[in-house]
Scaffold this active site. Structure first.
Site, PDB file in Angstrom:
ATOM      1  N   GLU A 195       0.843  -1.182   0.000  1.00 27.35           N
ATOM      2  CA  GLU A 195       0.000   0.000   0.000  1.00 27.35           C
ATOM      3  C   GLU A 195       0.886   1.243   0.000  1.00 27.35           C
ATOM      4  O   GLU A 195       1.772   1.384   0.832  1.00 27.35           O
ATOM      5  CB  GLU A 195      -0.882  -0.067   1.257  1.00 27.35           C
ATOM      6  CG  GLU A 195      -1.417   1.225   1.730  1.00 27.35           C
ATOM      7  CD  GLU A 195      -1.813   1.149   3.212  1.00 27.35           C
ATOM      8  OE1 GLU A 195      -1.535   0.139   3.881  1.00 27.35           O
ATOM      9  OE2 GLU A 195      -2.386   2.136   3.686  1.00 27.35           O
ATOM     10  N   ASP A 230      -0.061  -1.307   5.931  1.00 30.14           N
ATOM     11  CA  ASP A 230       0.304  -0.667   7.192  1.00 30.14           C
ATOM     12  C   ASP A 230      -0.522  -1.232   8.341  1.00 30.14           C
ATOM     13  O   ASP A 230      -1.643  -1.696   8.149  1.00 30.14           O
ATOM     14  CB  ASP A 230       0.028   0.843   7.122  1.00 30.14           C
ATOM     15  CG  ASP A 230       1.045   1.552   6.237  1.00 30.14           C
ATOM     16  OD1 ASP A 230       2.102   0.957   5.980  1.00 30.14           O
ATOM     17  OD2 ASP A 230       0.764   2.695   5.827  1.00 30.14           O
ATOM     18  N   ASP A 256      -2.332   0.102  10.424  1.00 35.90           N
ATOM     19  CA  ASP A 256      -3.284   1.100  10.920  1.00 35.90           C
ATOM     20  C   ASP A 256      -4.664   0.849  10.314  1.00 35.90           C
ATOM     21  O   ASP A 256      -4.865  -0.133   9.592  1.00 35.90           O
ATOM     22  CB  ASP A 256      -2.789   2.530  10.622  1.00 35.90           C
ATOM     23  CG  ASP A 256      -2.620   2.755   9.118  1.00 35.90           C
ATOM     24  OD1 ASP A 256      -3.076   1.899   8.333  1.00 35.90           O
ATOM     25  OD2 ASP A 256      -2.031   3.774   8.732  1.00 35.90           O
ATOM     26  N   ASP A 314      -6.427   2.393   7.985  1.00 41.92           N
ATOM     27  CA  ASP A 314      -6.465   2.388   6.520  1.00 41.92           C
ATOM     28  C   ASP A 314      -5.887   1.087   5.974  1.00 41.92           C
ATOM     29  O   ASP A 314      -6.433   0.492   5.047  1.00 41.92           O
ATOM     30  CB  ASP A 314      -5.640   3.551   5.957  1.00 41.92           C
ATOM     31  CG  ASP A 314      -6.436   4.843   5.961  1.00 41.92           C
ATOM     32  OD1 ASP A 314      -7.621   4.794   6.375  1.00 41.92           O
ATOM     33  OD2 ASP A 314      -5.877   5.883   5.572  1.00 41.92           O
TER      34      ASP A 314
END
Ligand code: 28F
Length: 692
Positions: free
Chosen positions: A430, A533, A535, A537
């Site tokens: 990503e 990641d 997180d 997102d």
């Protein structure tokens, strides 16, 4: 009697030759995962199923009609049946009571039993002894021949022989046990998990009453379905428009029992759970193949014979006769062989012709006896067939237009030099910056990097044929046979899907096409690794990618070629010592150890892009150091189960579910430190009930 291991699990490393001499208790406690799959929540609940399976076996043999399961106030489990009671006399082979034999000898049923039961459920027949070995304590009481007998065990070892402790005018078996917290990462039984499973068992064993209660939570449910799987189909189709009453077939052939219930709906989706000895076969197998072959054959033969199709019309294909079908297939048989990635696929070749001939014969009889139903079903299949043929034309057009059949590789793919797919892997990364680090950190000889722009994959809506959620029977309202609609819907869906450059790039880089045209022989990599990641997102994108692969390249998952990379969350440094940790809990534990030391630095990686190429290699890319999670169909299907329901239209709900699943995924990823081969996820429905 074998020498028994002391109560604790040995921490030392054991070599292969040592393991060979271990047997029974020791072997099970050293390698519990080999017997119950895992030592997490799933493994814990398997203990209950093992004991309940024995009671259900007794019910299937016709001697018991009630099983009571109680989560007791101290967190232990109690299971009771009203069967004959385990025999108490001295066992000819072991020299101890049959009760003790059942609870202390591995595979007691198979090894020592002689014709005890015709068919048996249970996780590959491991049985009561495994539960005993993995329990801090266990007791069993047998009521039989006017007496009550009892025996107690500590971590699998008998405290004393079986003894008569009283009188009883009724019969049955009761087992109480406390799972060993030295073995299990959690010892908390989940009422809802158990309830769901027992409801299924009650459907699969008509007339059997299963009563589940919790003294901890003051909860209670009772299940009893006289109609069995016929009622299950009724429940699955609740709220759906159906074409006829539920069709049921039950017939035995030799020692194999086949039960099928089915009902067509106007929905386009198929829902077809299948079971062998009450175990869900999520990956299908020979019984499902037999059922499908019979369905296709019976409907084609009937339609031709009754002249319900034109002479020049093609034969129905499997997918035509399965569209909109809700069915439950339950097979009970001796010695099932479970195969596949999650051991959820029946492998016994001899079962296919058995199921096929029973279903073809009985279904043909049904169709001939119910011409009105039969006509509607054939019409339903004709509509599906026309829609499929139209959609295929649309697909060919769109694929040609998008040049997806060409050979050019996308410019943003940093390919590897290796050409053998078996040795090659591709990281789907990503963001451009993470992509940059990955490109620099990788071993370019066999690792390819494909950076995707963040937030591009918001395409759930184009993963399904949108225009054709329901089928209009009776000619519809001006749509003719619906094939124009299907053509347009498929064209629009694919155009939308492929209008996302990132999707086109993904499909081209992987090289094997997608959807119906997916050809695994053309795969360019045998490891497709999602690297996002840590997180919100990142987890959103991961969920969307899983969704994409599940619907467009399921074979990639079935083959075991799809993985999820596990980048670290923190870097802890002290002088030249560096440690990477993968969960919050690990970080806290490490930092505690470092307390008081000088020069300790803690760095949290918010994104992959924050890692320098060397760090990324060391922690996430290097095959000798990294941990990859292998994705399997069962887990993704569970995760996406939510979207099989009618409420898919509700956007907010869906978004919500995606977020919750993502959060739950993160929670579970954090829950276990050791490398894991597969990831476990509860489906979105139950995620709502968790503290995330
Ligand atoms: C709460 C859990 O385990 N119920 C069981 C029986 C009944 C028999 C049995 C079980 C014989 C040869 C092993 C009785 N009478 N509930 C249970 N109920 N096991 S377990 O037999 C054990 C086998 O190998 C039983 C006659 N035959 C069988």
């Amino acid at each position: 009697m074998t020498e028994l291991l002391e109560g604790t699990v040995a921490k030392a490393q054991y070599g292969a030759e040592d393991i060979q001499v271990l047997e029974g208790l020791e072997a099970v406690r050293l390698r519990p995962g080999m017997y119950i799959g895992s030592t997490d929540e799933r493994g814990l609940h398997h203990l209950v199923y093992e004991i309940v399976d024995n009671a259900v076996d007794e019910a299937m043999a016709g001697y018991c009609d009630k099983v009571t399961i109680t989560i007791q106030a101290d967190g232990s489990m109690k299971i009771e049946d009203n069967g004959r009671g385990v025999p108490v006399e001295k066992h000819a082979v072991t020299g101890v009571s049959t009760v003790e034999t059942v609870f202390t000898k591995l595979h007691a049923g198979g090894k020592f039993g002689s014709g005890s039961y015709q068919v048996s459920g249970g996780l590959h027949g491991v049985g009561a002894s495994v539960v005993n070995f993995l329990s801090e304590w266990l007791w069993v009481e047998v009521k039989r021949d006017g007496s009550r007998y009892r025996q107690e065990f500590q971590r699998g070892r008998p405290a004393a022989p079986l003894a008569q402790v009283g009188k009883s005018s009724v019969r049955g078996t009761i087992v109480g046990f406390m799972p060993d917290d030295q073995i299990f990462s959690t010892c908390t039984f989940e009422f809802d998990t158990l309830a769901q499973r027992f409801k299924e068992m009650a459907y699969l064993n008509p007339g059997l009453e299963i009563d589940l209660k919790s003294d901890l939570e003051n909860k209670r449910v009772k299940y009893k379905f006289e109609g069995g799987i016929k009622e299950m189909v009724g429940e699955l189709n609740h709220g759906r428009e159906t074409l006829h009453d539920v069709i049921t077939i039950t017939k035995s052939s030799g020692t194999t029992q086949v039960a099928l219930a089915m009902q067509y709906t106007t929905n386009v989706r198929e829902e077809a759970p299948a079971f062998v000895n009450c175990i869900a076969t999520i990956e299908g197998g020979t019984h499902v193949t037999g059922f499908r072959a019979a369905l296709t054959r019976a409907l084609n033969d009937y339609a031709r014979k009754q002249k319900l199709v034109k002479d020049d019309q093609n034969n129905f294909q499997g997918e035509d006769v399965r569209e909109g079908l809700t069915s439950v297939l339950s097979v009970k048989m001796i010695d099932p062989q479970f195969e596949g990635q999650t051991k959820g696929k029946l492998g016994n070749a001899e079962i296919k012709p058995v199921v096929e001939s029973i279903v073809a014969e009985q279904l043909t009889i049904y169709l001939e006896d119910h011409p009105t139903d039969a006509k509607r079903i054939v019409e339903r299949a004709s509509l599906a067939q026309k829609a499929r043929e139209a959609a295929r034309k649309a697909r060919e057009l769109v694929i040609r237009k998008n040049a997806l059949d060409g050979n050019g590789l996308p410019g943003k793919l940093a390919d590897c030099s290796e050409k053998d797919p078996e040795k090659s892997e591709i990281f789907i990364v990503e963001g451009e910056s993470a992509g940059g680090s990955a490109k620099m950190g990788r071993d370019r000889s066999f690792q390819a990097i494909l950076p995707l722009k963040g937030k591009i994959l918001n395409v759930e809506k184009v993963l399904y044929p949108q225009g054709r959620q329901k089928v209009e029977m009776n000619g519809g309202n001006g749509n003719g046979d619906g094939s124009k609609l299907a053509y347009q819907a498929e064209k629009t869906r694919l155009e939308k899907l492929l209008s996302h450059e990132e999707i086109r790039v993904l499909i081209t880089a992987i090289g094997a096409g997608f959807g119906e045209d997916f050809d695994e022989k053309k795969l360019r990599y045998h490891r497709v690794i999602i690297m996002t990641d840590a997180d919100v997102d990142g987890s959103h994108i991961r969920t969307l990618l899983l969704n994409f692969f599940f619907h467009n390249m399921p074979a990639l998952i079935r083959k075991g070629y799809l993985y999820i990379a596990q980048p670290p969350l923190y870097r802890i440094g002290q002088g030249r010592n560096v440690r990477y940790v993968y969960t919050e809990g690990q970080m806290e534990a490490e930092m505690k150890k470092m307390e008081g030391k000088r020069g300790v630095s803690l760095q949290r990686y918010k994104g992959l892009g924050e890692m320098n190429p060397d760090q990324l290699w060391e922690t996430t890319l290097d095959p000798s150091q990294r941990t990859l999670l292998q994705v399997n169909m069962r887990d993704v299907a569970d995760m996406l189960d939510h979207d099989d329901r009618e409420d898919r239209d509700d956007d907010e709900d869906w978004e919500d579910a995606v977020q919750l699943v993502a959060a739950e995924f993160d929670r579970l990823m954090g829950a276990e430190v050791a490398p894991r081969k597969s990831f476990i996820m509860e489906y979105a429905k139950s995620v709502r009930n968790l503290d995330v």
